[in-house]
Scaffold this motif. Structure first.
Motif, PDB file in Angstrom:
ATOM      1  N   VAL A  92       0.839  -1.205   0.000  1.00  0.00           N
ATOM      2  CA  VAL A  92       0.000   0.000   0.000  1.00  0.00           C
ATOM      3  C   VAL A  92       0.874   1.255   0.000  1.00  0.00           C
ATOM      4  N   GLY A  93       1.869   1.271   0.841  1.00  0.00           N
ATOM      5  CA  GLY A  93       2.769   2.425   0.911  1.00  0.00           C
ATOM      6  C   GLY A  93       3.586   2.606  -0.350  1.00  0.00           C
ATOM      7  N   LEU A  94       4.053   1.489  -0.914  1.00  0.00           N
ATOM      8  CA  LEU A  94       4.826   1.556  -2.151  1.00  0.00           C
ATOM      9  C   LEU A  94       3.966   2.046  -3.314  1.00  0.00           C
ATOM     10  N   ASN A  95       2.720   1.578  -3.368  1.00  0.00           N
ATOM     11  CA  ASN A  95       1.796   2.059  -4.406  1.00  0.00           C
ATOM     12  C   ASN A  95       1.578   3.557  -4.272  1.00  0.00           C
ATOM     13  N   LYS A  96       1.350   3.998  -3.050  1.00  0.00           N
ATOM     14  CA  LYS A  96       1.087   5.425  -2.803  1.00  0.00           C
ATOM     15  C   LYS A  96       2.278   6.273  -3.258  1.00  0.00           C
ATOM     16  N   ALA A  97       3.485   5.840  -2.918  1.00  0.00           N
ATOM     17  CA  ALA A  97       4.688   6.579  -3.321  1.00  0.00           C
ATOM     18  C   ALA A  97       4.849   6.575  -4.836  1.00  0.00           C
ATOM     19  N   PHE A  98       4.640   5.417  -5.455  1.00  0.00           N
ATOM     20  CA  PHE A  98       4.790   5.294  -6.902  1.00  0.00           C
ATOM     21  C   PHE A  98       3.798   6.194  -7.639  1.00  0.00           C
ATOM     22  N   LEU A  99       2.550   6.175  -7.207  1.00  0.00           N
ATOM     23  CA  LEU A  99       1.525   7.005  -7.850  1.00  0.00           C
ATOM     24  C   LEU A  99       1.813   8.487  -7.654  1.00  0.00           C
ATOM     25  N   ALA A 100       2.246   8.866  -6.456  1.00  0.00           N
ATOM     26  CA  ALA A 100       2.572  10.276  -6.187  1.00  0.00           C
ATOM     27  C   ALA A 100       3.777  10.715  -7.016  1.00  0.00           C
ATOM     28  N   ASP A 101       4.793   9.853  -7.088  1.00  0.00           N
ATOM     29  CA  ASP A 101       5.981  10.187  -7.876  1.00  0.00           C
ATOM     30  C   ASP A 101       5.641  10.276  -9.363  1.00  0.00           C
ATOM     31  N   TYR A 102       4.719   9.433  -9.820  1.00  0.00           N
ATOM     32  CA  TYR A 102       4.285   9.494 -11.220  1.00  0.00           C
ATOM     33  C   TYR A 102       3.638  10.851 -11.510  1.00  0.00           C
ATOM     34  N   GLU A 103       2.724  11.254 -10.657  1.00  0.00           N
ATOM     35  CA  GLU A 103       2.035  12.537 -10.885  1.00  0.00           C
ATOM     36  C   GLU A 103       3.016  13.700 -10.861  1.00  0.00           C
ATOM     37  N   GLU A 104       3.960  13.646  -9.930  1.00  0.00           N
ATOM     38  CA  GLU A 104       4.969  14.706  -9.837  1.00  0.00           C
ATOM     39  C   GLU A 104       5.838  14.732 -11.097  1.00  0.00           C
ATOM     40  N   ALA A 105       6.254  13.555 -11.555  1.00  0.00           N
ATOM     41  CA  ALA A 105       7.074  13.477 -12.768  1.00  0.00           C
ATOM     42  C   ALA A 105       6.289  13.930 -13.989  1.00  0.00           C
ATOM     43  N   PHE A 106       5.027  13.510 -14.075  1.00  0.00           N
ATOM     44  CA  PHE A 106       4.190  13.894 -15.209  1.00  0.00           C
ATOM     45  C   PHE A 106       4.099  15.420 -15.296  1.00  0.00           C
ATOM     46  N   GLU A 107       3.846  16.071 -14.166  1.00  0.00           N
ATOM     47  CA  GLU A 107       3.742  17.535 -14.151  1.00  0.00           C
ATOM     48  C   GLU A 107       5.065  18.191 -14.540  1.00  0.00           C
ATOM     49  N   ALA A 108       6.169  17.643 -14.040  1.00  0.00           N
ATOM     50  CA  ALA A 108       7.483  18.203 -14.364  1.00  0.00           C
ATOM     51  C   ALA A 108       7.791  18.035 -15.848  1.00  0.00           C
TER      52      ALA A 108
END
Length: 116
Positions: A92-108
């Protein structure tokens, strides 16, 4: 993973031997391609065999590495290792980090297209 860069365009350009046009093409492909879907990831993780979930994560992790989206690549590797049974971890924690990092990378990445 906080000390890693979300997007290191200088490193990405270096990995591509300075080919700025290729970098632009890869950046555009990332934002116009299939978006990471958290619900799909959870569905795949719920299957008895997590191979497809690992492949799904691997796809985005690989793209992140190509673009030097370091945080996304690292969180993707951590999640993929658990899905492949190489390590144990809090899914659950790894999914949350991965999804958050994806959104951050997508925006960047999306933002970098406007300035390059």
């Amino acid at each position: 993973m906080e000390d890693m860069e979300t997007l290191d365009l200088s490193l990405a350009l270096e990995m591509l031997d300075g080919e700025k046009d290729l970098l632009m093409e890869l950046l555009r492909a990332f934002v116009s391609g299939a978006r990471l879907d958290g619900a799909e990831l959870e569905r795949l993780e719920a299957l008895p065999d997590r191979t497809e979930a690992a492949k799904y994560v691997h796809f985005y992790k690989g793209a992140a590495r190509q673009l030097a989206a370091q945080k996304l690549a690292a969180s993707g590797q951590a999640l993929e290792d658990v899905l492949r049974g190489k390590k144990s971890g809090d899914l659950v924690g790894l999914n949350k980090a991965f999804l958050a990092d994806y959104e951050e990378a997508f925006e960047a990445i999306e933002g970098s297209l406007a300035v390059l």
